[in-house]
Design a protein around this motif. Structure first.
Motif, PDB file in Angstrom:
ATOM      1  N   UNK A  29       0.839  -1.187   0.000  1.00 44.53           N
ATOM      2  CA  UNK A  29       0.000   0.000   0.000  1.00 44.53           C
ATOM      3  C   UNK A  29       0.881   1.246   0.000  1.00 44.53           C
ATOM      4  N   UNK A  30       0.606   2.162  -0.901  1.00 47.13           N
ATOM      5  CA  UNK A  30       1.420   3.376  -0.985  1.00 47.13           C
ATOM      6  C   UNK A  30       0.557   4.534  -1.431  1.00 47.13           C
ATOM      7  N   UNK A  31       1.116   5.744  -1.289  1.00 49.05           N
ATOM      8  CA  UNK A  31       0.402   6.926  -1.759  1.00 49.05           C
ATOM      9  C   UNK A  31      -0.357   7.605  -0.652  1.00 49.05           C
ATOM     10  N   UNK A  32      -0.731   8.864  -0.859  1.00 44.94           N
ATOM     11  CA  UNK A  32      -1.453   9.621   0.163  1.00 44.94           C
ATOM     12  C   UNK A  32      -2.891   9.147   0.287  1.00 44.94           C
ATOM     13  N   UNK A  33      -3.489   9.294   1.465  1.00 36.93           N
ATOM     14  CA  UNK A  33      -4.887   8.918   1.611  1.00 36.93           C
ATOM     15  C   UNK A  33      -5.782   9.813   0.772  1.00 36.93           C
ATOM     16  N   UNK A  34      -6.916   9.256   0.347  1.00 36.36           N
ATOM     17  CA  UNK A  34      -7.873  10.066  -0.404  1.00 36.36           C
ATOM     18  C   UNK A  34      -8.466  11.114   0.523  1.00 36.36           C
ATOM     19  N   UNK A  35      -9.011  12.155  -0.077  1.00 30.49           N
ATOM     20  CA  UNK A  35      -9.483  13.296   0.704  1.00 30.49           C
ATOM     21  C   UNK A  35     -10.501  12.885   1.765  1.00 30.49           C
ATOM     22  N   UNK A  36     -11.346  11.878   1.433  1.00 31.32           N
ATOM     23  CA  UNK A  36     -12.400  11.486   2.353  1.00 31.32           C
ATOM     24  C   UNK A  36     -11.905  10.855   3.636  1.00 31.32           C
ATOM     25  N   UNK A  37     -10.669  10.371   3.669  1.00 26.41           N
ATOM     26  CA  UNK A  37     -10.153   9.729   4.863  1.00 26.41           C
ATOM     27  C   UNK A  37      -8.924  10.443   5.421  1.00 26.41           C
ATOM     28  N   UNK A  38      -8.752  11.685   5.065  1.00 28.54           N
ATOM     29  CA  UNK A  38      -7.691  12.474   5.675  1.00 28.54           C
ATOM     30  C   UNK A  38      -8.242  13.131   6.936  1.00 28.54           C
ATOM     31  N   UNK A  39      -7.343  13.619   7.768  1.00 24.33           N
ATOM     32  CA  UNK A  39      -7.775  14.291   8.980  1.00 24.33           C
ATOM     33  C   UNK A  39      -8.201  13.309  10.050  1.00 24.33           C
ATOM     34  N   UNK A  40      -8.824  13.794  11.125  1.00 25.49           N
ATOM     35  CA  UNK A  40      -9.259  12.913  12.213  1.00 25.49           C
ATOM     36  C   UNK A  40     -10.373  11.984  11.751  1.00 25.49           C
ATOM     37  N   UNK A  41     -10.453  10.811  12.383  1.00 36.55           N
ATOM     38  CA  UNK A  41     -11.466   9.813  12.044  1.00 36.55           C
ATOM     39  C   UNK A  41     -12.254   9.460  13.293  1.00 36.55           C
ATOM     40  N   UNK A  42     -13.550   9.241  13.111  1.00 36.96           N
ATOM     41  CA  UNK A  42     -14.418   8.819  14.206  1.00 36.96           C
ATOM     42  C   UNK A  42     -15.185   7.575  13.783  1.00 36.96           C
ATOM     43  N   UNK A  43     -15.150   6.551  14.630  1.00 35.77           N
ATOM     44  CA  UNK A  43     -15.747   5.252  14.315  1.00 35.77           C
ATOM     45  C   UNK A  43     -16.703   4.882  15.442  1.00 35.77           C
ATOM     46  N   UNK A  44     -17.920   4.475  15.077  1.00 33.22           N
ATOM     47  CA  UNK A  44     -18.954   4.158  16.058  1.00 33.22           C
ATOM     48  C   UNK A  44     -19.146   2.645  16.147  1.00 33.22           C
ATOM     49  N   UNK A  45     -18.968   2.101  17.354  1.00 32.50           N
ATOM     50  CA  UNK A  45     -19.060   0.668  17.601  1.00 32.50           C
ATOM     51  C   UNK A  45     -20.268   0.376  18.484  1.00 32.50           C
ATOM     52  N   UNK A  46     -20.993  -0.692  18.159  1.00 32.08           N
ATOM     53  CA  UNK A  46     -22.172  -1.057  18.945  1.00 32.08           C
ATOM     54  C   UNK A  46     -22.195  -2.558  19.165  1.00 32.08           C
ATOM     55  N   UNK A  47     -22.544  -2.951  20.383  1.00 35.00           N
ATOM     56  CA  UNK A  47     -22.757  -4.350  20.714  1.00 35.00           C
ATOM     57  C   UNK A  47     -24.227  -4.583  20.989  1.00 35.00           C
ATOM     58  N   UNK A  48     -24.799  -5.625  20.377  1.00 35.61           N
ATOM     59  CA  UNK A  48     -26.233  -5.877  20.501  1.00 35.61           C
ATOM     60  C   UNK A  48     -26.482  -7.313  20.952  1.00 35.61           C
ATOM     61  N   UNK A  49     -27.717  -7.561  21.365  1.00 36.72           N
ATOM     62  CA  UNK A  49     -28.106  -8.901  21.824  1.00 36.72           C
ATOM     63  C   UNK A  49     -29.339  -9.379  21.058  1.00 36.72           C
ATOM     64  N   UNK A  50     -29.234  -9.529  19.732  1.00 34.36           N
ATOM     65  CA  UNK A  50     -30.381 -10.056  18.993  1.00 34.36           C
ATOM     66  C   UNK A  50     -30.379 -11.577  19.013  1.00 34.36           C
ATOM     67  N   UNK A  51     -31.510 -12.164  18.773  1.00 32.34           N
ATOM     68  CA  UNK A  51     -31.610 -13.622  18.661  1.00 32.34           C
ATOM     69  C   UNK A  51     -32.113 -13.985  17.268  1.00 32.34           C
ATOM     70  N   UNK A  52     -31.681 -13.252  16.275  1.00 30.05           N
ATOM     71  CA  UNK A  52     -32.109 -13.470  14.906  1.00 30.05           C
ATOM     72  C   UNK A  52     -32.738 -12.213  14.342  1.00 30.05           C
ATOM     73  N   UNK A  53     -33.036 -12.226  13.041  1.00 37.10           N
ATOM     74  CA  UNK A  53     -33.588 -11.045  12.371  1.00 37.10           C
ATOM     75  C   UNK A  53     -35.028 -10.765  12.771  1.00 37.10           C
ATOM     76  N   UNK A  54     -35.646 -11.646  13.565  1.00 38.16           N
ATOM     77  CA  UNK A  54     -37.026 -11.418  13.999  1.00 38.16           C
ATOM     78  C   UNK A  54     -37.093 -10.770  15.380  1.00 38.16           C
ATOM     79  N   UNK A  55     -35.958 -10.426  15.939  1.00 33.80           N
ATOM     80  CA  UNK A  55     -35.914  -9.838  17.275  1.00 33.80           C
ATOM     81  C   UNK A  55     -35.346  -8.427  17.209  1.00 33.80           C
ATOM     82  N   UNK A  56     -36.010  -7.480  17.840  1.00 35.47           N
ATOM     83  CA  UNK A  56     -35.567  -6.090  17.841  1.00 35.47           C
ATOM     84  C   UNK A  56     -34.267  -5.949  18.640  1.00 35.47           C
ATOM     85  N   UNK A  57     -33.171  -5.465  18.047  1.00 36.90           N
ATOM     86  CA  UNK A  57     -31.898  -5.354  18.761  1.00 36.90           C
ATOM     87  C   UNK A  57     -31.806  -4.061  19.568  1.00 36.90           C
ATOM     88  N   UNK A  58     -31.206  -4.159  20.745  1.00 37.06           N
ATOM     89  CA  UNK A  58     -30.877  -2.993  21.564  1.00 37.06           C
ATOM     90  C   UNK A  58     -29.358  -2.874  21.635  1.00 37.06           C
TER      91      UNK A  58
END
Length: 355
Positions: A29-58
């Protein structure tokens, strides 16, 4: 060029395992990052407890990873699952805006039809809601993992070694890992706030790292009852777990094995960028400098009734520092927000057994 092992640790530490399926090719991998991924980055992580696609996740776990523009480390902070917020309308499924606990945003946004739920779509409304709270207008990426994927990940790693910084008593499980008995007249999901009775699994405070088995690791990071700071202690334990897992990923092959094990139990939101974009943008991140932050907060009470959580004084200025990419400087001035690093003796190979 960065050590590929650092890529593996970073990927798991952030919970975005799908970022690096080609980590072994990193040197190309080489070269400068594309404009969309330059600067600070923020990533949102979530943990859920579903029991399949028929259960509403929290979303029982909500963690933001902030990576500064200079790539000198990673900052992790949590939002309480019971934080009372305004959840905005969601055009994709017609959800109306309302005040509610923030973990409901995932459930409301995920509905795709009668008894059909998509965690990836739920993440979109959760991201918008978290953005309103924090001032982060757009998250660059995100991930959602459910409890089944969590346990399989730990199984693949052969357990997780971490230091237990305080005595933790399980609300849900017996010492042998089976579910505790229910009180007469109570059922899971019913009106009983704490429906269990009988012997409890205990995770005693330790000065050396102990190896948590998959069911122990999941149970440990879920606990809040009986802890001095309740959900804020639980949030800290979840961030400690991420750091512990990151230390155990030692090479790209191990990461690929973990990813294959988790499979569809992890949903990744790539922000519209391909793998090369991410590899280039993150290649200089210092993965040894993961700083975890506990934000102040407390309960919302009305006539003695618990309604949820709210942030305390100073949180607004912290979020402003995130927006300005000044987190390191802010924490130097506010060191009490930084979680202490637990010093440990040589890890023990024995699982936690007290109960």
């Amino acid at each position: 060029m960065s050590d590929p092992r650092k890529w593996a640790r970073l990927a798991v530490a952030l919970g975005i395992l799908l970022l690096l399926p080609a980590a072994v090719t990193l040197p190309s991998v080489a070269g400068p990052p594309r404009a969309g991924l330059s600067g600070p980055l923020n990533i949102l992580l979530a943990g859920i407890d579903p029991r399949g696609t028929h259960t509403r996740p929290l979303s029982d776990t909500i963690i933001v990873a902030h990576i500064p523009a200079d790539r000198r480390g990673v900052y992790l902070f949590s939002l309480p699952r019971d934080l009372v917020v305004w959840i905005p309308p969601f055009a994709k499924n017609g959800v109306t805006g309302r005040y509610a606990k923030i973990n409901a945003a995932m459930a409301l946004g995920s509905e795709t039809g009668p008894d059909r739920y998509d965690p990836g779509q739920g993440w979109e409304l959760l991201a918008t809601t978290v953005g309103q709270v924090t001032g982060i207008k757009r998250f660059d990426a995100g991930a959602v993992i459910n409890f089944g994927g969590f346990k399989r990940m730990v199984q693949t790693l052969g357990g997780v070694e971490m230091t237990v910084d305080q005595d933790v008593v399980s609300e849900h499980l017996k010492p042998d890992g089976t579910r505790r008995d229910l009180l007469p007249g109570c059922r899971i999901g019913g009106k009983c706030l704490r429906p269990y009775t009988g012997p409890q699994k205990i995770y005693p405070k330790s000065t050396a790292a102990v190896r948590l088995r998959p069911w122990e690791a999941l149970d440990f990071v879920r606990q809040r009852y009986g802890l001095p700071r309740s959900d804020y202690d639980r949030q800290r334990h979840q961030r400690q777990f991420l750091r512990a897992v990151a230390r155990q990923i030692t090479d790209p092959a191990q990461l690929l094995k973990v990813m294959a094990t988790v499979g569809d139990d992890l949903t990744f939101k790539d922000g519209g960028h391909d793998l090369t974009d991410w590899l280039v943008a993150l290649k200089d991140v210092d993965t040894t400098a993961v700083v975890t932050v506990t934000l102040p907060g407390g309960p919302v009470l009305e006539h003695g009734k618990y309604l949820g959580e709210r942030f305390g004084a100073g949180v607004t200025s912290f979020f402003a520092a995130v927006k300005r990419d000044r987190v390191a400087a802010y924490l130097l001035d506010h060191p009490t927000l930084v979680d202490p690093v637990v010093k440990t003796r040589r890890p023990s190979s024995r699982p936690v057994t007290r109960g």
